[in-house]
Structures are given as structure tokens and as C-alpha cells.
Design a protein around this motif. Structure first.
Motif, mmCIF file in Angstrom:
data_model
loop_
_atom_site.group_PDB
_atom_site.id
_atom_site.type_symbol
_atom_site.label_atom_id
_atom_site.label_comp_id
_atom_site.label_asym_id
_atom_site.label_seq_id
_atom_site.Cartn_x
_atom_site.Cartn_y
_atom_site.Cartn_z
ATOM 1 N N SER A 211 -13.913 -7.143 -10.101
ATOM 2 C CA SER A 211 -14.619 -6.356 -9.094
ATOM 3 C C SER A 211 -13.646 -5.882 -8.032
ATOM 4 C CB SER A 211 -15.725 -7.189 -8.438
ATOM 5 O OG SER A 211 -15.156 -8.234 -7.663
ATOM 6 N N ILE A 212 -14.069 -4.897 -7.276
ATOM 7 C CA ILE A 212 -13.235 -4.381 -6.193
ATOM 8 C C ILE A 212 -13.049 -5.430 -5.117
ATOM 9 C CG2 ILE A 212 -15.170 -3.373 -4.923
ATOM 10 C CD1 ILE A 212 -11.602 -1.905 -5.292
ATOM 11 N N GLU A 213 -14.070 -6.312 -4.938
ATOM 12 C CA GLU A 213 -13.961 -7.368 -3.934
ATOM 13 C C GLU A 213 -12.838 -8.344 -4.281
ATOM 14 O OE1 GLU A 213 -18.272 -6.012 -3.832
ATOM 15 O OE2 GLU A 213 -16.784 -6.489 -5.387
ATOM 16 N N GLY A 214 -12.756 -8.718 -5.569
ATOM 17 C CA GLY A 214 -11.705 -9.628 -5.995
ATOM 18 C C GLY A 214 -10.328 -9.021 -5.840
ATOM 19 N N LEU A 215 -10.199 -7.763 -6.218
ATOM 20 C CA LEU A 215 -8.915 -7.074 -6.106
ATOM 21 C C LEU A 215 -8.506 -6.912 -4.645
ATOM 22 C CD1 LEU A 215 -6.870 -5.933 -8.077
ATOM 23 C CD2 LEU A 215 -7.961 -3.700 -7.849
ATOM 24 N N ALA A 216 -9.486 -6.593 -3.782
ATOM 25 C CA ALA A 216 -9.197 -6.431 -2.350
ATOM 26 C C ALA A 216 -8.756 -7.757 -1.742
ATOM 27 C CB ALA A 216 -10.433 -5.903 -1.625
ATOM 28 N N GLY A 217 -9.437 -8.845 -2.134
ATOM 29 C CA GLY A 217 -9.060 -10.153 -1.615
ATOM 30 C C GLY A 217 -7.663 -10.554 -2.041
ATOM 31 N N ALA A 218 -7.330 -10.308 -3.309
ATOM 32 C CA ALA A 218 -5.997 -10.632 -3.809
ATOM 33 C C ALA A 218 -4.934 -9.799 -3.094
ATOM 34 C CB ALA A 218 -5.929 -10.390 -5.312
ATOM 35 N N ALA A 219 -5.249 -8.530 -2.844
ATOM 36 C CA ALA A 219 -4.309 -7.658 -2.142
ATOM 37 C C ALA A 219 -4.087 -8.155 -0.717
ATOM 38 C CB ALA A 219 -4.831 -6.226 -2.130
ATOM 39 N N TYR A 220 -5.167 -8.581 -0.063
ATOM 40 C CA TYR A 220 -5.043 -9.110 1.309
ATOM 41 C C TYR A 220 -4.134 -10.337 1.321
ATOM 42 C CZ TYR A 220 -6.310 -11.152 5.818
ATOM 43 O OH TYR A 220 -6.258 -11.685 7.087
ATOM 44 N N ILE A 221 -4.352 -11.243 0.381
ATOM 45 C CA ILE A 221 -3.540 -12.462 0.302
ATOM 46 C C ILE A 221 -2.079 -12.112 0.028
ATOM 47 C CG2 ILE A 221 -3.125 -14.545 -1.068
ATOM 48 C CD1 ILE A 221 -6.255 -14.585 -1.470
ATOM 49 N N GLY A 222 -1.850 -11.175 -0.899
ATOM 50 C CA GLY A 222 -0.493 -10.777 -1.228
ATOM 51 C C GLY A 222 0.233 -10.124 -0.066
ATOM 52 N N VAL A 223 -0.490 -9.280 0.658
ATOM 53 C CA VAL A 223 0.125 -8.558 1.781
ATOM 54 C C VAL A 223 0.319 -9.477 2.981
ATOM 55 C CG1 VAL A 223 -0.254 -6.740 3.499
ATOM 56 C CG2 VAL A 223 -0.701 -6.287 1.084
ATOM 57 N N ILE A 224 -0.701 -10.272 3.311
ATOM 58 C CA ILE A 224 -0.651 -11.085 4.520
ATOM 59 C C ILE A 224 0.061 -12.414 4.299
ATOM 60 C CG2 ILE A 224 -2.012 -12.249 6.286
ATOM 61 C CD1 ILE A 224 -2.065 -9.197 6.447
ATOM 62 N N GLU A 225 -0.453 -13.252 3.380
ATOM 63 C CA GLU A 225 0.086 -14.612 3.210
ATOM 64 C C GLU A 225 1.487 -14.602 2.631
ATOM 65 O OE1 GLU A 225 0.501 -18.565 0.968
ATOM 66 O OE2 GLU A 225 0.217 -16.602 0.067
ATOM 67 N N MET A 226 1.745 -13.719 1.685
ATOM 68 C CA MET A 226 3.034 -13.708 1.002
ATOM 69 C C MET A 226 3.981 -12.634 1.520
ATOM 70 S SD MET A 226 1.661 -14.129 -2.908
ATOM 71 C CE MET A 226 0.329 -15.263 -3.317
ATOM 72 N N GLY A 227 3.544 -11.817 2.461
ATOM 73 C CA GLY A 227 4.370 -10.711 2.902
ATOM 74 C C GLY A 227 4.549 -10.615 4.404
ATOM 75 N N ILE A 228 3.573 -10.024 5.076
ATOM 76 C CA ILE A 228 3.712 -9.724 6.498
ATOM 77 C C ILE A 228 3.935 -10.975 7.339
ATOM 78 C CG2 ILE A 228 2.492 -8.821 8.522
ATOM 79 C CD1 ILE A 228 1.241 -6.725 6.702
ATOM 80 N N ALA A 229 3.184 -12.050 7.044
ATOM 81 C CA ALA A 229 3.338 -13.274 7.832
ATOM 82 C C ALA A 229 4.767 -13.807 7.732
ATOM 83 C CB ALA A 229 2.337 -14.333 7.370
ATOM 84 N N TYR A 230 5.340 -13.754 6.544
ATOM 85 C CA TYR A 230 6.713 -14.222 6.358
ATOM 86 C C TYR A 230 7.697 -13.361 7.140
ATOM 87 C CZ TYR A 230 11.066 -15.503 3.989
ATOM 88 O OH TYR A 230 12.340 -15.915 3.718
ATOM 89 N N ILE A 231 7.506 -12.064 7.125
ATOM 90 C CA ILE A 231 8.395 -11.148 7.837
ATOM 91 C C ILE A 231 8.316 -11.381 9.343
ATOM 92 C CG2 ILE A 231 8.825 -8.712 8.365
ATOM 93 C CD1 ILE A 231 7.767 -8.114 5.489
ATOM 94 N N LEU A 232 7.096 -11.554 9.863
ATOM 95 C CA LEU A 232 6.924 -11.835 11.290
ATOM 96 C C LEU A 232 7.574 -13.161 11.668
ATOM 97 C CD1 LEU A 232 3.215 -10.724 11.909
ATOM 98 C CD2 LEU A 232 5.304 -9.531 12.603
ATOM 99 N N TRP A 233 7.442 -14.150 10.770
ATOM 100 C CA TRP A 233 8.033 -15.455 11.068
ATOM 101 C C TRP A 233 9.555 -15.388 11.099
ATOM 102 C CZ3 TRP A 233 5.895 -19.272 13.377
ATOM 103 C CH2 TRP A 233 6.569 -20.493 13.448
ATOM 104 N N LEU A 234 10.150 -14.643 10.177
ATOM 105 C CA LEU A 234 11.600 -14.455 10.202
ATOM 106 C C LEU A 234 12.034 -13.803 11.512
ATOM 107 C CD1 LEU A 234 12.451 -13.163 6.607
ATOM 108 C CD2 LEU A 234 12.918 -15.424 7.561
ATOM 109 N N LYS A 235 11.247 -12.840 11.976
ATOM 110 C CA LYS A 235 11.543 -12.163 13.243
ATOM 111 C C LYS A 235 11.476 -13.146 14.397
ATOM 112 C CE LYS A 235 12.193 -8.181 15.452
ATOM 113 N NZ LYS A 235 13.389 -7.324 15.224
#
Length: 309
Positions: A211-235
Motif C-alpha cells: 500500500s501507499i501507506e507502507g511505502l510512505a512509512g518506509a520512505a520516512y524511516i529511510g529519510v529520517i532515521e537512516m539519513g537526515i538525523a545522522y547528517i544533523l548529528w554529524l553536524k
């Protein structure tokens, strides 16, 4: 604004992002199984990290770092993103979010214990006391205070949650051997971990997002938990004049997370969750004041976690 103030601002933003992850895990697992969630979230994060690295003109650096430590990166890729996230998502599927996320925050204690055989470190009396305190907190959370009966609700879920802490701890112990750009290193780990994820998902599940809900949730996790949060923390770490102060901000995350769990997931937060979580966080903070064997989830990927959920 001073450099330290900017660092604290980035750290606070990271903690706020991390605090949403446990809720995102649980919501998305209503639409995807753990294998599918690992595949789609890691794929999203890999594309994001790859785009950032290329836009920063670090393509040649990516190739150079991969060649210099290929086999180490290959081993790390198995640990994270593959094993760490499949254990973590499996735990969230079986346990209430409040339990899974609290147990996951015991990983620095696992790190201290594993540093003894793997790095030749010695545990002081204070270290031992902190470890015992933290794991008593784990036991309280796992049994909801029913220590005499040892009723874990879902023993498999508890085992998976603790397995995720071990995978993450081993990942960071070996990660200390890497030299070079940390964002590039993370991308290489994800690239080399992806074949394992693809193979495991093909065998144990399928790639259909459902479903689109599952894909959206996975995208959020990929972008936030595995991406943006790490970049902000490095900063935050790069700007920090006092790393300990910045690191302590990260421990706001599990408590803020309980707010989202209670109000969005409608979980009734058990009093023992607060008690156990306080014991874990206090033990970890006291132990890290004494020594920093390796960077804490303070250097999380995931976060990321820097997960990190």
C-alpha cells in the motif's frame, strides 16, 4: 550564536527526529513485514545518501574508501543496515513500541561489555554497577515489573530487541577502525549491505509494498532515521566544543518518544517503562562520563542514530 549553541541546536533537532521513529516503525509494520520494511527503508536511505555524496563531489572519495577497506565495509554492511534493522523491526513487530524502543537504548551497555573481549578493555567497579543497573532496567521493562514470574510477554521480541543492541554495538566497535568521511562510510556500508537485504527479502517475503501507506512509512524511516538525523548529528559533533553536553541531549529522545507512542499509537505507558528507561539512561550517562570507548549513538546512524528507534 556560538559554535556550541549551534551544536546543541542540531543535537536537539536530531533528538526530536529520533523521537518519532518508534511510532513510525510501529505504524509502518501494520502495512509491511520486517523484511519488506528493511528493504524499502534501506533502499530509500541509500538513494538519499548516494545523492548527497555525489552532490558534494565525493564520488572519487567513495571509490577510494571502499577500495582501502573493502572487506571491513562488507562485514559492517552485514551488521548495519542488514542484521541490526531486521532484529529491530522484528522486535517492534512483536513488542509494544514503548518496550522495544526502551530496550534498544541499552545498546551502549552491550558496547561496554563487548569491548572487554574485543578491545581488551577492563571493567571497573563503576562500569559493572552501571551495567547491572541498566540490565535490571531492561528486566523491569521486559517483564513490566513482574520480576518474580519473569513473564516476558513475548520472549522472542525481547531476544530480538537485545540482539539488535549487540549487532549495533559490534558494528560501532569495528567502525572505529575506519578512517575517512563518515557519511561516505555509511553509504558504503549500505551499498554492501543491500545485496544481503535483497536476498533475504526474496527468500522470506516479497518486494511488493502492499500500500501507499507502507511505502510512505518506509520512505520516512529511510529519510529520517537512516539519513537526515545522522547528517544533523554529524553536524552537531563537528561544531561541538563540549561533546558531552551535546551527547546528553540525545537522551531526551526516548522520553520524547513516549509522548508520541502514547498520543499517536494510543499505548498506555506502563509505569515500569519509565522506571526501567530512567535506570538505563542514568547508567549509560554515568558510564560515558568515565570513558568513551567508542562514539555512542551519539554517532548513531540513525541513526541514526543515530536508530535509532
Amino acid at each position: 550564536m556560538t559554535s556550541q549553541s549551534k551544536a546543541c541546536s542540531y543535537a536537539l533537532a536530531t533528538a526530536l527526529l529520533w523521537s518519532t521513529i518508534a511510532t513510525a516503525f510501529k505504524l509502518t509494520l501494520d502495512y509491511l513485514d520486517p523484511w519488506q520494511l528493511v528493504f524499502w527503508s534501506v533502499l530509500t536511505s541509500t538513494l538519499l545518501l548516494g545523492s548527497i555524496v555525489l552532490l558534494q563531489g565525493k564520488g572519487k572519495l567513495l571509490v577510494r574508501q571502499a577500495r582501502e577497506s573493502f572487506w571491513l565495509y562488507a562485514a559492517l554492511g552485514v551488521l548495519n543496515p542488514f542484521l541490526y534493522h531486521i532484529f529491530l523491526f522484528g522486535a517492534y513487530e512483536l513488542l509494544p513500541a514503548q518496550q522495544a524502543q526502551a530496550l534498544n537504548y541499552s545498546w551502549p551497555v552491550a558496547l561496554s561489555l563487548l569491548a572487554v573481549p574485543m578491545l581488551g578493555k577492563k571493567l571497573s567497579r563503576k562500569d559493572i554497577l552501571c551495567c547491572l543497573t541498566a540490565y535490571l532496567g531492561v528486566l523491569i521493562i521486559s517483564t513490566r515489573g513482574q520480576l518474580q514470574s519473569l513473564d516476558f510477554g513475548s520472549p522472542t521480541g525481547v531476544i530480538l530487541a537485545l540482539a539488535s543492541t549487540l549487532a549495533w554495538a559490534v558494528y560501532w566497535i569495528f567502525n572505529t577502525r575506519l578512517k575517512g568521511d563518515p557519511l561516505v562510510s555509511l553509504l558504503i556500508c549500505f551499498l554492501l549491505g543491500m545485496p544481503w537485504i535483497i536476498a533475504a527479502t526474496a527468500i522470506a517475503s516479497d518486494f511488493h509494498p502492499g500500500s501507499i501507506e507502507g511505502l510512505a512509512g518506509a520512505a520516512y524511516i529511510g529519510v529520517i532515521e537512516m539519513g537526515i538525523a545522522y547528517i544533523l548529528w554529524l553536524k552537531a559533533l563537528k561544531l561541538a566544543e563540549n561533546t558531552a553536553e551535546v551527547s546528553n541531549i540525545s537522551y531526551l529522545s526516548p522520553f520524547l518518544s513516549l509522548f508520541f507512542i502514547a498520543n499517536i499509537l494510543q499505548e498506555s505507558i506502563h509505569p515500569t517503562t519509565y522506571i526501567g528507561l530512567v535506570m538505563i539512561v542514568v547508567a549509560v550517562v554515568l558510564q560515558q562520563r568515565k570513558s568513551a570507548t567508542v562514539k555512542d549513538r551519539s554517532s548513531d546512524v540513525s541513526g541514526t542514530a543515530v536508530e535509532q528507534g
